[in-house]
Design a protein around this motif. Structure first.
Motif, PDB file in Angstrom:
ATOM      1  N   GLU A  60       0.823  -1.212   0.000  1.00 17.34           N
ATOM      2  CA  GLU A  60       0.000   0.000   0.000  1.00 17.34           C
ATOM      3  C   GLU A  60       0.855   1.260   0.000  1.00 17.34           C
ATOM      4  OE1 GLU A  60      -2.733  -0.262   3.265  1.00 17.34           O
ATOM      5  OE2 GLU A  60      -4.008  -1.720   2.234  1.00 17.34           O
ATOM      6  N   VAL A  61       0.472   2.179  -0.857  1.00 14.74           N
ATOM      7  CA  VAL A  61       1.135   3.485  -0.959  1.00 14.74           C
ATOM      8  C   VAL A  61       0.068   4.547  -1.168  1.00 14.74           C
ATOM      9  CG1 VAL A  61       3.291   2.573  -1.920  1.00 14.74           C
ATOM     10  CG2 VAL A  61       1.439   3.230  -3.456  1.00 14.74           C
ATOM     11  N   GLY A  62       0.424   5.810  -0.914  1.00 14.30           N
ATOM     12  CA  GLY A  62      -0.509   6.909  -1.167  1.00 14.30           C
ATOM     13  C   GLY A  62      -0.890   7.635   0.106  1.00 14.30           C
ATOM     14  N   PRO A  63      -1.391   8.856  -0.032  1.00 17.84           N
ATOM     15  CA  PRO A  63      -1.736   9.689   1.127  1.00 17.84           C
ATOM     16  C   PRO A  63      -2.976   9.191   1.863  1.00 17.84           C
ATOM     17  CG  PRO A  63      -2.359  10.797  -0.910  1.00 17.84           C
ATOM     18  CD  PRO A  63      -1.612   9.565  -1.304  1.00 17.84           C
ATOM     19  N   GLU A  64      -2.825   8.907   3.137  1.00 24.20           N
ATOM     20  CA  GLU A  64      -3.946   8.449   3.958  1.00 24.20           C
ATOM     21  C   GLU A  64      -4.988   9.536   4.120  1.00 24.20           C
ATOM     22  OE1 GLU A  64      -6.071   5.821   5.408  1.00 24.20           O
ATOM     23  OE2 GLU A  64      -4.013   5.097   5.629  1.00 24.20           O
ATOM     24  N   ALA A  65      -4.545  10.805   4.168  1.00 29.65           N
ATOM     25  CA  ALA A  65      -5.467  11.921   4.399  1.00 29.65           C
ATOM     26  C   ALA A  65      -6.509  12.032   3.295  1.00 29.65           C
ATOM     27  CB  ALA A  65      -4.687  13.229   4.514  1.00 29.65           C
ATOM     28  N   LEU A  66      -6.148  11.614   2.083  1.00 25.54           N
ATOM     29  CA  LEU A  66      -7.084  11.683   0.952  1.00 25.54           C
ATOM     30  C   LEU A  66      -7.790  10.346   0.728  1.00 25.54           C
ATOM     31  CD1 LEU A  66      -4.919  13.708  -1.618  1.00 25.54           C
ATOM     32  CD2 LEU A  66      -6.760  14.555  -0.151  1.00 25.54           C
ATOM     33  N   HIS A  67      -7.646   9.433   1.693  1.00 22.41           N
ATOM     34  CA  HIS A  67      -8.219   8.088   1.566  1.00 22.41           C
ATOM     35  C   HIS A  67      -7.679   7.382   0.325  1.00 22.41           C
ATOM     36  CE1 HIS A  67     -10.966   9.140   4.783  1.00 22.41           C
ATOM     37  NE2 HIS A  67     -11.304  10.224   4.120  1.00 22.41           N
ATOM     38  N   LEU A  68      -6.411   7.645   0.013  1.00 17.63           N
ATOM     39  CA  LEU A  68      -5.787   7.065  -1.162  1.00 17.63           C
ATOM     40  C   LEU A  68      -4.574   6.220  -0.788  1.00 17.63           C
ATOM     41  CD1 LEU A  68      -5.972  10.022  -3.731  1.00 17.63           C
ATOM     42  CD2 LEU A  68      -7.402   7.973  -3.637  1.00 17.63           C
ATOM     43  N   HIS A  69      -4.593   5.678   0.438  1.00 13.14           N
ATOM     44  CA  HIS A  69      -3.545   4.736   0.831  1.00 13.14           C
ATOM     45  C   HIS A  69      -3.975   3.355   0.334  1.00 13.14           C
ATOM     46  CE1 HIS A  69       0.043   3.655   3.014  1.00 13.14           C
ATOM     47  NE2 HIS A  69      -0.602   2.681   3.654  1.00 13.14           N
ATOM     48  N   LEU A  70      -3.656   3.082  -0.921  1.00 13.68           N
ATOM     49  CA  LEU A  70      -4.204   1.920  -1.614  1.00 13.68           C
ATOM     50  C   LEU A  70      -3.100   0.939  -1.994  1.00 13.68           C
ATOM     51  CD1 LEU A  70      -6.442   3.947  -4.104  1.00 13.68           C
ATOM     52  CD2 LEU A  70      -7.121   3.046  -1.875  1.00 13.68           C
ATOM     53  N   SER A  71      -3.494  -0.311  -2.225  1.00 16.12           N
ATOM     54  CA  SER A  71      -2.538  -1.302  -2.710  1.00 16.12           C
ATOM     55  C   SER A  71      -2.163  -0.978  -4.152  1.00 16.12           C
ATOM     56  CB  SER A  71      -3.155  -2.698  -2.627  1.00 16.12           C
ATOM     57  OG  SER A  71      -4.202  -2.828  -3.581  1.00 16.12           O
ATOM     58  N   LEU A  72      -1.007  -1.495  -4.568  1.00 15.67           N
ATOM     59  CA  LEU A  72      -0.580  -1.265  -5.949  1.00 15.67           C
ATOM     60  C   LEU A  72      -1.575  -1.865  -6.939  1.00 15.67           C
ATOM     61  CD1 LEU A  72       3.269  -1.917  -5.676  1.00 15.67           C
ATOM     62  CD2 LEU A  72       2.085   0.281  -5.838  1.00 15.67           C
ATOM     63  N   GLY A  73      -2.174  -3.000  -6.574  1.00 14.52           N
ATOM     64  CA  GLY A  73      -3.192  -3.598  -7.434  1.00 14.52           C
ATOM     65  C   GLY A  73      -4.399  -2.697  -7.594  1.00 14.52           C
ATOM     66  N   THR A  74      -4.803  -2.042  -6.500  1.00 14.35           N
ATOM     67  CA  THR A  74      -5.943  -1.126  -6.564  1.00 14.35           C
ATOM     68  C   THR A  74      -5.595   0.124  -7.350  1.00 14.35           C
ATOM     69  OG1 THR A  74      -6.735  -1.946  -4.435  1.00 14.35           O
ATOM     70  CG2 THR A  74      -7.628   0.153  -5.202  1.00 14.35           C
ATOM     71  N   TRP A  75      -4.386   0.639  -7.163  1.00 11.19           N
ATOM     72  CA  TRP A  75      -3.953   1.803  -7.952  1.00 11.19           C
ATOM     73  C   TRP A  75      -4.008   1.480  -9.448  1.00 11.19           C
ATOM     74  CZ3 TRP A  75      -3.681   6.706  -7.018  1.00 11.19           C
ATOM     75  CH2 TRP A  75      -3.406   7.184  -5.740  1.00 11.19           C
ATOM     76  N   ALA A  76      -3.621   0.258  -9.806  1.00 12.70           N
ATOM     77  CA  ALA A  76      -3.649  -0.128 -11.218  1.00 12.70           C
ATOM     78  C   ALA A  76      -5.081  -0.201 -11.739  1.00 12.70           C
ATOM     79  CB  ALA A  76      -2.939  -1.467 -11.417  1.00 12.70           C
ATOM     80  N   ALA A  77      -5.977  -0.801 -10.932  1.00 16.14           N
ATOM     81  CA  ALA A  77      -7.364  -0.985 -11.372  1.00 16.14           C
ATOM     82  C   ALA A  77      -8.139   0.323 -11.388  1.00 16.14           C
ATOM     83  CB  ALA A  77      -8.060  -2.002 -10.473  1.00 16.14           C
TER      84      ALA A  77
END
Length: 436
Positions: A60-77
């Motif tokens: 998981e990567v991404g800013p938690e404050a924006l609710h975008l702390h997502l897995s790489l698989g989710t970022w791709a999808a």
């Protein structure tokens, strides 16, 4: 009053044929990368290092404050496929505003074939999967998608010289198919909707629309607006890829009068398509495939177990049988209703082959599969079903296309002949005169 007979799958204008050929060349390269990414994912996921593949996919990567702390698989999808659907929106709008499909008579066949190619596979899936009970019917939309990149990769491997009219038909059908698929995702695979973020996303799409309508091309303005719309769409509960299609639809197709008008060259939509299609075909779709296709088969026993699940069987039947029957049947019905005839150079076997190619449902099918089921086991079975169905459909199409390859070579030679040396092949000059 009787409808005048028309010709189905006839040649389109030379400018459109040349433009479509350029698009298909890029998609063919993307298809090769897609196949490579799929093979790497499958090998890695079934190797002794499978745990590292899952760890990478779930990191998981991404800013938690924006609710975008997502897995790489989710970022791709959710993220990368938004770029793919943005390009779909651009292409579809251009087709119906400035392309040959602005003529309703030409647009009717690929649009209706796309609808038939979604309805019939869904029905086939429901019939096969109904006996499984539970949540099995939630996957009804999985076999309804066509993956144009995968289909073109199959064409490249088979080495067929598919005529321009059939390639254009396949591309247009797949683009309409993608639009219908994202509509299905938005309507049927959205559990809850947060109204405030949704309104915010639509507001930013409207601002983006105003900017591009005023011919603003600055990435410093457009990219933050697009990312903001995507972020709010994601937060709303509606699948974030919907934002990509909406943003694509807002881009003008023709040049403004100040910029020289429609005859002054490519408009904003085509300009953005040229910039983003390589990113979509060469990065977004292969990376998504890499993270989505890595199913641990578990050897022959695992494969046998997966394919005994009615969900996987329904997907295979929907892709292989449903797509072929839906596309071919709709085309035949259009011919019957309008009393139209196929172009004399083509055969109904060619329509069968293209309909079989339509059964290669990969990228969007995997995406819908991820949305349809929460169960990890069933999700694995879905991936096996999509892969198996796409491979079988590829094999059927390859056999049919190879059988007709000699005829395709003759058509290709005729479409290359330019006796007066004006840069426009004679066959397309005749087509343009007939349309005029």
């Amino acid at each position: 009053m009787p409808i005048a007979p028309t010709t189905l799958l006839s040649r389109r204008s030379w400018p459109e044929t040349r433009r479509v050929s350029e698009i298909l060349r890029k998609e063919t390269v993307g298809g090769a990368l897609l196949l490579a990414a799929t093979v790497v994912a499958l090998v890695w996921a079934n190797s002794p290092a499978a745990a590292s593949y899952r760890a990478l996919r779930d990191h998981e990567v991404g800013p938690e404050a924006l609710h975008l702390h997502l897995s790489l698989g989710t970022w791709a999808a959710d993220g990368l496929l938004a770029i793919f659907f943005f390009v779909v929106g651009l292409e579809l709008k251009r087709e119906f505003v400035a392309g040959d499909l602005r003529d309703p008579r030409r647009a009717a066949l690929p649009v209706l074939a796309a609808v038939g190619g979604m309805v019939v596979p869904a029905v086939v899936y429901v019939v096969v999967a109904a006996r499984s009970g539970g949540d099995a019917l939630d996957g009804w939309a999985i076999p309804t998608a066509t993956d144009i990149a995968f289909a073109l990769a199959v064409l490249a491997v088979v080495g067929t010289h598919l005529p321009a009219a059939l390639r254009t038909f396949l591309l247009t059908l797949a683009v309409v198919d993608d639009l219908l698929a994202v509509t299905v995702i938005a309507v049927f695979y959205t559990d809850t909707v947060q109204v405030t973020p949704l309104l915010g996303a639509l507001a930013l799409v409207a601002v983006f629309a105003v900017a591009v309508q005023r011919r603003v091309r600055s990435g410093w303005l457009l990219l933050p607006l697009a990312f903001g719309a995507w972020t709010l769409m994601h937060a709303s509960g509606v699948h974030a890829t919907v934002a990509g299609v909406l943003l694509g639809f807002t881009v003008p197709v023709v040049r403004s009068a100040r910029a020289g008008g429609p005859t002054a060259g490519p408009g904003p939509a085509e300009h953005l398509e040229h910039r983003f299609r390589p990113l979509s075909a060469g990065v977004a779709v292969p990376v998504f495939a890499f993270f989505a296709a890595g199913v641990s088969v578990g050897g022959l026993d695992g494969l046998r177990t997966s394919l005994t699940d009615a969900v996987a069987l329904g997907i295979v039947a929907g892709l292989v049988v449903g797509k072929l029957v839906g596309i071919l049947g709709t085309t035949w019905l259009v011919a019957r209703v309008t009393r139209a005839r196929l172009d004399p150079a083509l055969s109904w076997w060619d329509v069968v082959a293209v309909a079989a190619l339509g059964g290669i449902g990969f990228t969007v099918s995997l995406l819908i599969g991820e949305l349809a089921f929460d169960s990890a086991v069933r999700a694995e079975h879905v991936k096996v079903g999509v892969l198996a169905g796409s491979v079988v459909a590829s094999g059927v199409a390859a056999v049919l296309l190879r059988a007709r390859n000699r005829a395709y070579r003759r058509i290709e030679q005729a479409e290359r002949l330019d006796s007066d040396g004006d840069g426009v092949p004679d066959a397309f000059e005749e087509a343009d005169d007939a349309q005029a």
